[in-house]
Scaffold this motif. Structure first.
Motif, PDB file in Angstrom:
ATOM      1  N   ILE A  65       0.860  -1.179   0.000  1.00  0.00           N
ATOM      2  CA  ILE A  65       0.000   0.000   0.000  1.00  0.00           C
ATOM      3  C   ILE A  65       0.900   1.234   0.000  1.00  0.00           C
ATOM      4  CG2 ILE A  65      -1.812   1.260   1.210  1.00  0.00           C
ATOM      5  CD1 ILE A  65      -1.259  -2.301   2.224  1.00  0.00           C
ATOM      6  N   GLU A  66       0.570   2.203  -0.837  1.00  0.00           N
ATOM      7  CA  GLU A  66       1.321   3.455  -0.898  1.00  0.00           C
ATOM      8  C   GLU A  66       0.375   4.625  -0.672  1.00  0.00           C
ATOM      9  OE1 GLU A  66       5.099   2.622  -3.761  1.00  0.00           O
ATOM     10  OE2 GLU A  66       3.261   3.305  -4.770  1.00  0.00           O
ATOM     11  N   ALA A  67       0.943   5.721  -0.131  1.00  0.00           N
ATOM     12  CA  ALA A  67       0.161   6.931   0.122  1.00  0.00           C
ATOM     13  C   ALA A  67       0.836   8.131  -0.524  1.00  0.00           C
ATOM     14  CB  ALA A  67       0.014   7.169   1.623  1.00  0.00           C
ATOM     15  N   ARG A  68       0.039   8.894  -1.276  1.00  0.00           N
ATOM     16  CA  ARG A  68       0.529  10.120  -1.913  1.00  0.00           C
ATOM     17  C   ARG A  68      -0.498  11.222  -1.730  1.00  0.00           C
ATOM     18  NH1 ARG A  68       2.204   5.924  -5.178  1.00  0.00           N
ATOM     19  NH2 ARG A  68       4.442   5.938  -5.773  1.00  0.00           N
ATOM     20  N   ARG A 105       4.788   3.741   2.549  1.00  0.00           N
ATOM     21  CA  ARG A 105       4.646   2.484   1.817  1.00  0.00           C
ATOM     22  C   ARG A 105       4.686   1.359   2.845  1.00  0.00           C
ATOM     23  NH1 ARG A 105       9.045   2.467  -1.161  1.00  0.00           N
ATOM     24  NH2 ARG A 105       8.171   3.484  -3.011  1.00  0.00           N
ATOM     25  N   LEU A 106       3.774   0.411   2.705  1.00  0.00           N
ATOM     26  CA  LEU A 106       3.699  -0.674   3.675  1.00  0.00           C
ATOM     27  C   LEU A 106       3.377  -1.973   2.962  1.00  0.00           C
ATOM     28  CD1 LEU A 106       3.622  -1.579   6.676  1.00  0.00           C
ATOM     29  CD2 LEU A 106       1.163  -1.054   6.657  1.00  0.00           C
ATOM     30  N   MET A 107       4.217  -2.975   3.184  1.00  0.00           N
ATOM     31  CA  MET A 107       3.950  -4.314   2.673  1.00  0.00           C
ATOM     32  C   MET A 107       3.312  -5.154   3.772  1.00  0.00           C
ATOM     33  SD  MET A 107       6.577  -7.302   1.340  1.00  0.00           S
ATOM     34  CE  MET A 107       6.861  -6.636  -0.303  1.00  0.00           C
ATOM     35  N   LEU A 108       2.212  -5.793   3.430  1.00  0.00           N
ATOM     36  CA  LEU A 108       1.542  -6.687   4.370  1.00  0.00           C
ATOM     37  C   LEU A 108       1.504  -8.101   3.814  1.00  0.00           C
ATOM     38  CD1 LEU A 108      -1.521  -4.527   5.494  1.00  0.00           C
ATOM     39  CD2 LEU A 108       0.630  -4.906   6.736  1.00  0.00           C
ATOM     40  N   TYR A 109       1.790  -9.052   4.677  1.00  0.00           N
ATOM     41  CA  TYR A 109       1.625 -10.464   4.352  1.00  0.00           C
ATOM     42  C   TYR A 109       0.204 -10.872   4.743  1.00  0.00           C
ATOM     43  CZ  TYR A 109       6.622 -10.965   3.414  1.00  0.00           C
ATOM     44  OH  TYR A 109       7.874 -10.848   2.868  1.00  0.00           O
ATOM     45  N   GLU A 145      -0.203  14.439   9.110  1.00  0.00           N
ATOM     46  CA  GLU A 145      -1.542  15.028   9.142  1.00  0.00           C
ATOM     47  C   GLU A 145      -1.962  15.470   7.743  1.00  0.00           C
ATOM     48  OE1 GLU A 145      -3.530  19.167  10.787  1.00  0.00           O
ATOM     49  OE2 GLU A 145      -1.774  18.337  11.825  1.00  0.00           O
ATOM     50  N   GLY A 146      -3.214  15.185   7.391  1.00  0.00           N
ATOM     51  CA  GLY A 146      -3.721  15.626   6.101  1.00  0.00           C
ATOM     52  C   GLY A 146      -4.488  14.542   5.370  1.00  0.00           C
ATOM     53  N   GLU A 147      -4.776  14.819   4.103  1.00  0.00           N
ATOM     54  CA  GLU A 147      -5.535  13.905   3.254  1.00  0.00           C
ATOM     55  C   GLU A 147      -4.590  13.203   2.286  1.00  0.00           C
ATOM     56  OE1 GLU A 147      -8.569  15.106   0.000  1.00  0.00           O
ATOM     57  OE2 GLU A 147      -9.774  14.766   1.817  1.00  0.00           O
ATOM     58  N   TRP A 148      -4.770  11.899   2.123  1.00  0.00           N
ATOM     59  CA  TRP A 148      -3.861  11.103   1.309  1.00  0.00           C
ATOM     60  C   TRP A 148      -4.648  10.111   0.461  1.00  0.00           C
ATOM     61  CZ3 TRP A 148       0.727  13.252   1.615  1.00  0.00           C
ATOM     62  CH2 TRP A 148       1.053  13.954   2.771  1.00  0.00           C
ATOM     63  N   VAL A 149      -4.102   9.839  -0.716  1.00  0.00           N
ATOM     64  CA  VAL A 149      -4.704   8.855  -1.611  1.00  0.00           C
ATOM     65  C   VAL A 149      -3.905   7.559  -1.515  1.00  0.00           C
ATOM     66  CG1 VAL A 149      -5.276   8.271  -3.992  1.00  0.00           C
ATOM     67  CG2 VAL A 149      -5.573  10.622  -3.176  1.00  0.00           C
ATOM     68  N   LEU A 150      -4.586   6.484  -1.162  1.00  0.00           N
ATOM     69  CA  LEU A 150      -3.941   5.179  -1.031  1.00  0.00           C
ATOM     70  C   LEU A 150      -4.145   4.369  -2.307  1.00  0.00           C
ATOM     71  CD1 LEU A 150      -5.102   4.093   2.563  1.00  0.00           C
ATOM     72  CD2 LEU A 150      -3.155   5.550   1.915  1.00  0.00           C
ATOM     73  N   THR A 151      -3.067   3.718  -2.754  1.00  0.00           N
ATOM     74  CA  THR A 151      -3.157   2.735  -3.824  1.00  0.00           C
ATOM     75  C   THR A 151      -2.567   1.439  -3.307  1.00  0.00           C
ATOM     76  OG1 THR A 151      -1.042   3.535  -4.721  1.00  0.00           O
ATOM     77  CG2 THR A 151      -3.066   4.382  -5.727  1.00  0.00           C
TER      78      THR A 151
END
Length: 400
Positions: A343-346, A359-363, A374-380
């Motif tokens: 998952i990434e946030a921009r 950026r976070l990798m999850l198993y 703090e703020g608004e972010w778009v996750l992909t």
């Protein structure tokens, strides 16, 4: 210490090579270098126990995907160095006071520890506006380096693709720093592998010094320069027995130019247990005089910053919470039942080729939180097969 430095060098070189091998052929499916992050980390953690260079590469890649907790799981002492006594709690202020009229300030990092990049960003803030050029080992030095645009883009370098490094670059851009590349180029790689590992080190260090003179000192003749290196490249003396083949970048630069850089290591010392420190985000100035390498090679570096203790909450580093990042739950639609997901946030509207702020990798089965300013972010979200679900907008709450 020398063995640790050489191992880090060995791990770094394959990663730098990977930079040239990833790119356009996968961009239609995965943005940036996500494909390499999947390929260079284990598909499953069960029974995974790498050694040697593989361990070094894996732990570096885990930092790219927000999993320093896995680095510590694989290598219990990953974030531990010899304990050094605290000289001053305000380490960065001590560094600034030591700068004087130095034209070049050189500070290092461990490639698996994004905390060091946070510290370097704070140092860049403290040195501005007197320092106006930032030179980094990570920057790609192939092609026309005169067009190196100061921006936090995924294609500017390898290590800089890590989110905290990306935040560091954004800080530098906001401060008005110009960027300079000095890494060895493919054309400069002439040493045959049969000549041995130390010959490769010497070739790289010599190329770095030559390139730095051309791309930084001569390109910006009136500028003062902050240099971001890995591990031993800031060593101001030779290796064991002062062997010239292991004279590192800083020593060669001084030999060629007469410029004595102010050198600061972050990779040599931990803060001694129980020592007073301001916070987990403050690296104090410490006494490195009792380290084995300094007994053997006095004067190899000017200043030592001690790393505060590494600890985790919900699998994420505590220092990230202290800098103001807020935990945000990963949307359920992004939790894959099989295989890994990244998952990434921009920021809203930001191109996918820009370095994400997180950026976070999850198993499968994991539910670690994202850590966001703090703020608004778009996750992909992405799996090895490509995009996973539609983008989701989230908000990180302000401090109460």
């Amino acid at each position: 210490m020398l063995k640790m430095m050489l191992a880090a060098f060995a791990a770094a070189m394959p990663l730098q090579s990977a930079l040239a091998q990833t790119g356009a052929e996968t961009e239609a499916e995965l943005p940036g270098r996500l494909d390499s992050y999947f390929q260079m980390t284990p598909e499953t953690l069960e029974g995974y126990a790498p050694e040697g260079n593989e361990l070094g590469m894996t732990t570096q890649l885990f930092s790219f995907v927000g999993r320093e907790d896995l680095t510590q799981r694989l290598q219990e002492n990953a974030y531990r160095r010899p304990a050094c006594s605290v000289l001053r709690e305000d380490g960065l202020q001590a560094v600034v006071e030591a700068v004087g009229d130095a034209r070049v300030v050189m500070i290092n990092e461990a490639h698996d520890d994004p905390y060091h990049r946070w510290v370097i960003a704070r140092l860049a803030e403290a040195l501005a506006p007197d320092f106006t050029v930032f030179a980094a080992e990570t920057f790609s030095n192939e092609g026309d380096v005169e067009t190196l645009v100061p921006e936090a883009s995924m294609d500017i370098g390898w290590y800089s693709g890590e989110p905290i490094y990306g935040r560091q670059l954004r800080t530098l851009v906001d401060l008005g720093y110009r960027f300079a590349a000095y890494e060895i180029t493919q054309e400069q790689r002439l040493v045959d592998p049969s000549e041995g590992f130390m010959a490769s080190i010497a070739e790289r260090e010599e190329a770095q010094a030559v390139n730095f003179i051309a791309n930084a000192l001569e390109a910006y003749p009136d500028a003062r320069i902050l240099v971001h290196v890995g591990y031993a490249h800031l060593s101001e003396v030779g290796g064991e027995d002062d062997d010239d083949t292991s004279r590192w970048f800083a020593a060669r630069l001084r030999d060629k130019t007469g410029i004595d850089p102010l050198t600061i290591t972050q990779t040599s010392c931990n803060v001694e247990s129980g020592a007073p420190i301001a916070a987990l985000t403050e690296s104090p100035l410490v006494d490195g005089s009792n380290l084995p390498d300094t007994q053997r090679q006095p004067g190899w570096v000017d200043l030592f910053l001690g790393r505060p203790p590494m600890s985790f909450t919900d699998g994420r580093p505590d220092w990230r919470y202290e800098i103001g990042d807020k935990p945000v739950a990963v949307p359920e639609d992004f939790l894959a039942e099989e295989g890994r997901v990244i998952i990434e946030a921009r920021a809203p509207g930001e191109d996918l080729e820009m370095i994400p702020v997180e950026r976070l990798m999850l198993y499968p089965g994991e539910t670690l939180p994202l850590l966001l300013p703090e703020g608004e972010w778009v996750l992909t979200a992405w799996t090895e097969d490509g995009a996973f679900g539609d983008p989701v907008t989230v908000s990180a709450p302000s401090a109460p």
